[in-house]
Design an enzyme around this catalytic site. Structure first.
Site, PDB file in Angstrom:
ATOM      1  N   SER A 127      95.969   0.977 -40.126  1.00 38.41           N
ATOM      2  CA  SER A 127      94.588   1.302 -39.744  1.00 38.41           C
ATOM      3  C   SER A 127      94.481   1.633 -38.256  1.00 38.41           C
ATOM      4  O   SER A 127      93.657   2.472 -37.863  1.00 38.41           O
ATOM      5  CB  SER A 127      93.636   0.171 -40.128  1.00 38.41           C
ATOM      6  OG  SER A 127      93.878  -0.983 -39.365  1.00 38.41           O
TER       7      SER A 127
ATOM      8  N   ARG B  96     108.690  -5.230 -36.140  1.00 36.22           N
ATOM      9  CA  ARG B  96     110.110  -5.370 -35.810  1.00 36.22           C
ATOM     10  C   ARG B  96     110.231  -5.812 -34.354  1.00 36.22           C
ATOM     11  O   ARG B  96     109.486  -5.341 -33.489  1.00 36.22           O
ATOM     12  CB  ARG B  96     110.831  -4.016 -35.921  1.00 36.22           C
ATOM     13  CG  ARG B  96     110.893  -3.420 -37.284  1.00 36.22           C
ATOM     14  CD  ARG B  96     112.149  -3.764 -38.036  1.00 36.22           C
ATOM     15  NE  ARG B  96     113.365  -3.637 -37.276  1.00 36.22           N
ATOM     16  CZ  ARG B  96     114.526  -4.192 -37.659  1.00 36.22           C
ATOM     17  NH1 ARG B  96     114.584  -4.914 -38.763  1.00 36.22           N
ATOM     18  NH2 ARG B  96     115.618  -4.049 -36.935  1.00 36.22           N
TER      19      ARG B  96
ATOM     20  N   HIS C 132      98.420  -6.303 -30.152  1.00 37.78           N
ATOM     21  CA  HIS C 132      98.700  -7.638 -30.675  1.00 37.78           C
ATOM     22  C   HIS C 132      97.373  -8.325 -30.985  1.00 37.78           C
ATOM     23  O   HIS C 132      96.443  -8.273 -30.174  1.00 37.78           O
ATOM     24  CB  HIS C 132      99.499  -8.441 -29.642  1.00 37.78           C
ATOM     25  CG  HIS C 132      99.889  -9.790 -30.145  1.00 37.78           C
ATOM     26  ND1 HIS C 132     100.910  -9.979 -31.056  1.00 37.78           N
ATOM     27  CD2 HIS C 132      99.376 -11.013 -29.885  1.00 37.78           C
ATOM     28  CE1 HIS C 132     101.009 -11.264 -31.343  1.00 37.78           C
ATOM     29  NE2 HIS C 132     100.102 -11.915 -30.643  1.00 37.78           N
TER      30      HIS C 132
ATOM     31  N   LEU D 136     109.104 -10.398 -26.234  1.00 34.90           N
ATOM     32  CA  LEU D 136     108.095 -10.148 -27.270  1.00 34.90           C
ATOM     33  C   LEU D 136     106.684 -10.518 -26.801  1.00 34.90           C
ATOM     34  O   LEU D 136     106.452 -11.652 -26.371  1.00 34.90           O
ATOM     35  CB  LEU D 136     108.455 -10.959 -28.525  1.00 34.90           C
ATOM     36  CG  LEU D 136     107.578 -10.738 -29.751  1.00 34.90           C
ATOM     37  CD1 LEU D 136     107.810  -9.351 -30.332  1.00 34.90           C
ATOM     38  CD2 LEU D 136     107.862 -11.815 -30.797  1.00 34.90           C
TER      39      LEU D 136
ATOM     40  N   GLU E 152      90.259  -3.682 -32.499  1.00 34.42           N
ATOM     41  CA  GLU E 152      91.539  -3.004 -32.254  1.00 34.42           C
ATOM     42  C   GLU E 152      91.354  -1.500 -32.336  1.00 34.42           C
ATOM     43  O   GLU E 152      91.892  -0.737 -31.530  1.00 34.42           O
ATOM     44  CB  GLU E 152      92.591  -3.474 -33.270  1.00 34.42           C
ATOM     45  CG  GLU E 152      92.968  -4.943 -33.128  1.00 34.42           C
ATOM     46  CD  GLU E 152      94.104  -5.352 -34.056  1.00 34.42           C
ATOM     47  OE1 GLU E 152      95.025  -4.565 -34.266  1.00 34.42           O
ATOM     48  OE2 GLU E 152      94.049  -6.487 -34.575  1.00 34.42           O
TER      49      GLU E 152
HETATM   50  C1  GAR Z   1      97.071  -5.386 -36.535  1.00 34.67           C
HETATM   51  O1  GAR Z   1      96.174  -6.459 -36.577  1.00 34.67           O
HETATM   52  C2  GAR Z   1      97.979  -5.521 -35.336  1.00 34.67           C
HETATM   53  O2  GAR Z   1      97.357  -6.051 -34.224  1.00 34.67           O
HETATM   54  C3  GAR Z   1      99.022  -6.445 -35.877  1.00 34.67           C
HETATM   55  O3  GAR Z   1      99.244  -6.048 -37.195  1.00 34.67           O
HETATM   56  C4  GAR Z   1      98.055  -5.453 -37.703  1.00 34.67           C
HETATM   57  C5  GAR Z   1      98.397  -4.082 -38.219  1.00 34.67           C
HETATM   58  O4  GAR Z   1      97.303  -3.518 -38.863  1.00 34.67           O
HETATM   59  N1  GAR Z   1     100.229  -6.392 -35.109  1.00 34.67           N
HETATM   60  C6  GAR Z   1     101.023  -7.430 -34.932  1.00 34.67           C
HETATM   61  O5  GAR Z   1     100.836  -8.522 -35.414  1.00 34.67           O
HETATM   62  C7  GAR Z   1     102.223  -7.135 -34.072  1.00 34.67           C
HETATM   63  N2  GAR Z   1     102.873  -8.369 -33.698  1.00 34.67           N
HETATM   64  P1  GAR Z   1      97.289  -1.982 -39.208  1.00 34.67           P
HETATM   65  O6  GAR Z   1      98.624  -1.679 -39.904  1.00 34.67           O
HETATM   66  O7  GAR Z   1      96.134  -1.833 -40.145  1.00 34.67           O
HETATM   67  O8  GAR Z   1      97.128  -1.229 -37.933  1.00 34.67           O
END
Ligand code: GAR
Length: 193
Positions: free
Chosen positions: A13, A95, A113, A148, A178
């Site tokens: 997204s 990853r 994040h 990280l 986000e």
């Molecule tokens: C999002 O909330 C992003 O911040 C998180 O994964 C989700 C992906 O959503 N990222 C992490 O946790 C990275 N460590 P999306 O695939 O719908 O963009």
């Protein structure tokens, strides 16, 4: 026109928000770049469908079958660099990246994040924020460094934690933000190049 390459592992997204921003003719802070490719380490990542529907090239590079993290990252770098990106965007790319990969894209590699860094690096950020009794949560766009979730903070957005919140309801509220800050952060970085 500058190129962006976006890396995903799942729903995509955030990637979709950036693709939409790039498509806007009159985006407030025009992205001034095109999303040249979306790269996934999972063939079934839902975001690949959105990318294809929006005419964005997609690549799948599954990490199984590579002898080491470094070997996968080297192959990933080769795929990415075929698109000559000014900026590489990690959007739910689950990853850990090797130091050589991160160094190759130094200053032009962004991540989002789902916490107010430096709080809650790593996984399960929303449950941990609830468990800690936080009254506010949020998300952070940061430059990626070898450690990280620790690189310089570029943008943050804050949301309230509401009574009765679960990790899922909090995650949804954060995700909305986000989608606001990530396209803006990408646009801002591109404008400095
Ligand atoms: C999002 O909330 C992003 O911040 C998180 O994964 C989700 C992906 O959503 N990222 C992490 O946790 C990275 N460590 P999306 O695939 O719908 O963009």
């Amino acid at each position: 026109m500058k190129n962006i390459v976006i890396l995903i592992s799942g729903g995509g997204s955030n990637m979709a928000a950036i693709v939409r921003a790039a498509e806007q003719q009159h985006w407030g802070q025009r992205l001034g770049a095109r999303v040249a490719a979306v790269v996934s380490n999972k063939a079934d990542a839902k975001g690949l469908v959105f990318a294809r529907e929006h005419g964005v090239a997609t690549e799948v590079l599954e990490h199984q079958g590579f002898a080491s993290r470094e070997a996968f990252d080297t192959a990933l770098q080769q795929v990415i660099d075929r698109y000559d990106p000014a900026v590489v965007v990690l959007a739910g790319f689950m990853r850990i990246l090797s130091p050589g990969f991160v160094a190759h894209y130094a200053g032009r590699l962004l991540n989002i994040h789902p916490s107010l860094l430096p709080a809650f690096t790593g996984l399960h950020t929303h449950q941990r924020a609830l468990d800690a009794g936080c009254k506010f949560a949020g998300c952070t766009v940061h430059q990626v460094t070898a450690e990280l979730d620790v690189g310089p903070i570029v943008e943050q957005a804050v949301v309230p934690v509401l009574p009765g919140d679960t990790a899922a309801t909090l995650a949804a509220r954060v995700l909305t933000q986000e989608h606001v800050i990530y396209p803006r952060a990408v646009a801002n970085l591109l404008s400095t190049m």
